[in-house]
Enzyme design. Structure first.
Site, short mmCIF file in Angstrom:
data_model
loop_
_atom_site.label_atom_id
_atom_site.label_comp_id
_atom_site.label_asym_id
_atom_site.label_seq_id
_atom_site.Cartn_x
_atom_site.Cartn_y
_atom_site.Cartn_z
N ALA A 22 -3.95 2.56 -0.98
CA ALA A 22 -2.96 3.65 -0.20
C ALA A 22 -3.67 4.61 0.66
O ALA A 22 -3.29 5.11 1.61
CB ALA A 22 -2.18 4.24 -1.02
N ARG A 34 -1.28 8.93 -5.83
CA ARG A 34 -1.83 9.67 -6.88
C ARG A 34 -2.71 10.66 -6.22
O ARG A 34 -3.37 11.36 -6.89
CB ARG A 34 -2.66 8.70 -7.77
CG ARG A 34 -1.77 7.86 -8.66
CD ARG A 34 -2.83 6.97 -9.43
NE ARG A 34 -1.90 6.10 -10.19
CZ ARG A 34 -1.28 4.81 -9.72
NH1 ARG A 34 -1.74 4.72 -8.50
NH2 ARG A 34 -0.84 4.16 -10.51
N GLN A 101 -3.89 -3.52 -1.56
CA GLN A 101 -2.86 -2.94 -2.73
C GLN A 101 -1.59 -2.53 -1.66
O GLN A 101 -0.44 -2.11 -2.28
CB GLN A 101 -3.34 -2.14 -3.56
CG GLN A 101 -4.29 -2.57 -4.53
CD GLN A 101 -4.90 -1.34 -5.21
OE1 GLN A 101 -4.38 -0.97 -6.44
NE2 GLN A 101 -6.09 -0.89 -4.74
N HIS A 121 0.19 -6.59 -3.72
CA HIS A 121 1.38 -6.20 -4.35
C HIS A 121 2.64 -6.31 -2.96
O HIS A 121 3.48 -5.69 -3.17
CB HIS A 121 1.17 -4.67 -4.31
CG HIS A 121 0.20 -4.31 -5.34
ND1 HIS A 121 -0.27 -3.08 -5.47
CD2 HIS A 121 -0.17 -5.01 -6.39
CE1 HIS A 121 -1.28 -2.95 -6.62
NE2 HIS A 121 -1.06 -4.35 -7.18
N CYS A 157 23.37 -15.66 -2.89
CA CYS A 157 23.90 -15.91 -4.30
C CYS A 157 24.63 -14.58 -4.80
O CYS A 157 24.79 -14.51 -5.98
CB CYS A 157 22.66 -16.11 -5.17
SG CYS A 157 21.78 -14.76 -5.56
N ILE A 236 -11.71 8.63 5.19
CA ILE A 236 -11.83 7.21 5.40
C ILE A 236 -12.03 7.12 6.62
O ILE A 236 -13.02 6.14 7.36
CB ILE A 236 -10.68 6.35 4.76
CG1 ILE A 236 -10.78 6.28 3.13
CG2 ILE A 236 -10.63 4.91 5.41
CD1 ILE A 236 -9.51 6.08 2.34
P1 NAD Z 1 -3.36 5.90 -5.29
O1 NAD Z 1 -2.33 6.60 -4.75
O2 NAD Z 1 -3.45 5.66 -6.45
O3 NAD Z 1 -4.87 6.28 -4.89
C1 NAD Z 1 -5.31 6.60 -3.35
C2 NAD Z 1 -6.62 7.31 -3.37
O4 NAD Z 1 -7.11 7.59 -2.07
C3 NAD Z 1 -6.67 8.47 -4.12
O5 NAD Z 1 -7.66 8.51 -5.00
C4 NAD Z 1 -6.95 9.72 -2.89
O6 NAD Z 1 -7.70 10.56 -3.11
C5 NAD Z 1 -7.72 8.59 -1.96
N1 NAD Z 1 -7.38 9.14 -0.42
C6 NAD Z 1 -6.26 9.22 0.16
N2 NAD Z 1 -6.21 9.74 1.41
C7 NAD Z 1 -7.59 9.42 1.50
C8 NAD Z 1 -8.56 9.65 2.79
N3 NAD Z 1 -8.06 10.00 3.94
N4 NAD Z 1 -9.68 9.45 2.67
C9 NAD Z 1 -10.39 9.13 1.50
N5 NAD Z 1 -9.79 8.77 0.29
C10 NAD Z 1 -8.45 9.24 0.44
O7 NAD Z 1 -3.40 4.56 -4.39
P2 NAD Z 1 -3.72 2.86 -5.00
O8 NAD Z 1 -5.06 2.87 -5.53
O9 NAD Z 1 -3.70 2.12 -3.72
O10 NAD Z 1 -2.49 2.68 -6.04
C11 NAD Z 1 -1.18 3.00 -5.56
C12 NAD Z 1 -0.28 1.75 -5.40
O11 NAD Z 1 0.71 2.28 -4.59
C13 NAD Z 1 -0.62 0.27 -5.16
O12 NAD Z 1 -0.09 -0.43 -5.90
C14 NAD Z 1 0.07 0.20 -3.55
O13 NAD Z 1 0.59 -0.87 -3.53
C15 NAD Z 1 1.11 1.57 -3.59
N6 NAD Z 1 1.05 2.34 -2.50
C16 NAD Z 1 1.13 1.56 -1.26
C17 NAD Z 1 1.18 2.42 -0.13
C18 NAD Z 1 1.02 1.96 1.47
O14 NAD Z 1 1.24 0.81 1.41
N7 NAD Z 1 0.38 2.57 2.46
C19 NAD Z 1 1.40 3.87 -0.17
C20 NAD Z 1 1.62 4.35 -1.44
C21 NAD Z 1 1.42 3.43 -2.42
#
Ligand code: NAD
Length: 247
Positions: A22, A34, A101, A121, A157, A236
């Site tokens: 994410a 998170r 993900q 996912h 359904c 990022i």
């Molecule tokens: P997570 O939320 O657990 O972790 C995201 C990580 O990215 C964090 O540790 C954060 O510090 C880091 N981060 C955020 N923005 C950043 C940036 N600009 N530069 C550097 N680091 C950055 O995400 P996860 O590990 O993908 O797990 C979450 C679950 O939630 C996944 O299963 C996903 O499917 C889902 N999800 C998806 C989306 C999406 O599709 N965009 C959004 C929210 C959640």
């Protein structure tokens, strides 16, 4: 290893597998779960919306989930510099697979080859009946919500529908998981980007790549940092373009 060392390692590699989370989409306006501004940090009760048992048992959860889908930032989000850098990586011919993900479709919107994108996912762009498996475009169902149906049932359904995404309590698509495992097991460089590496089985892909050079690009610590050849903490959208030769 610093940024330049990682860039050199990527330039020298033939096979790079990327695992995104994410965090790569937060700069596009889609909050993670998170991170410091994550959906679950602000409202821990939001977790119930992605619990399959709560969704099946409680109509109020479904109504709330449909409203969340209706107003999801993915409908207006644009890919960011991180997504575009991975398109550049693909153009070098080194990208073996882009395992994500994320459910937002922004890798494909940036121009990544959909054949290389493995959506572990699922995707919010499709809707699936939990009864018969019938799939429809998400926007078709959101039109029904806009027209007043709070919890639109399957038109085939009558079953309960939700986005074609994997909720807690549901299994991953075995074919997609198999391809992701193969991509992790056979790469020279494994680049984990914007993921807390706390969601299984996604994070375990790292365990399947013991010989790969592991590079983690994430703002916060992850449980796999001690195993990485490089941990790059910046944003990022700044870090990733510096690692990949632009075309
Ligand atoms: P997570 O939320 O657990 O972790 C995201 C990580 O990215 C964090 O540790 C954060 O510090 C880091 N981060 C955020 N923005 C950043 C940036 N600009 N530069 C550097 N680091 C950055 O995400 P996860 O590990 O993908 O797990 C979450 C679950 O939630 C996944 O299963 C996903 O499917 C889902 N999800 C998806 C989306 C999406 O599709 N965009 C959004 C929210 C959640």
């Amino acid at each position: 290893m610093d940024r330049d060392g990682v860039a050199a390692a990527i330039a020298a590699a033939d096979r790079v597998t990327v695992l995104t989370g994410a965090g790569i989409s937060t700069e596009s306006g889609i909050p993670d779960y998170r991170g410091p501004n994550g959906v679950w940090k602000k409202d821990p009760t939001a977790m119930r919306l992605v619990d399959i048992n709560a969704y099946l048992a409680d109509p109020a959860v479904r109504v709330e989930a449909w409203q969340e889908r209706l107003h999801h930032p993915a409908w207006t989000a644009e890919p960011g510099a991180g997504h575009r850098a991975l398109v550049d990586l693909e153009r070098t011919g080194k990208l073996h697979a882009l395992v994500t993900q994320n459910i937002d479709g922004l890798h494909q919107a940036a121009g990544s080859d959909p054949e290389l994108v493995l959506e572990l996912h699922g995707t919010i762009h499709r809707c699936r009946c939990l009864g018969c498996g019938y799939e429809t475009p998400m926007q078709t169902q959101l039109d029904r919500v806009r027209a007043g149906e709070a919890d639109p049932a399957c038109s085939r359904c009558g079953g309960i529908q939700r986005s074609a995404t994997v909720a807690f309590g549901q299994s991953l698509d075995p074919g997609v998981l198999r391809r992701a495992v193969e991509a992790a097991a056979t790469c020279e460089v494994l680049l984990a980007v914007g993921t807390s590496l706390r969601v299984q089985p996604a994070a375990r892909l790292i365990d399947l790549a013991p010989k790969a050079l592991l590079v983690i690009v994430n703002a916060e610590p992850t449980p796999y940092d001690h195993r990485a050849a490089a941990v790059l903490r910046g944003r990022i959208g700044e870090v990733l373009p510096a690692l990949v030769p632009s075309t």
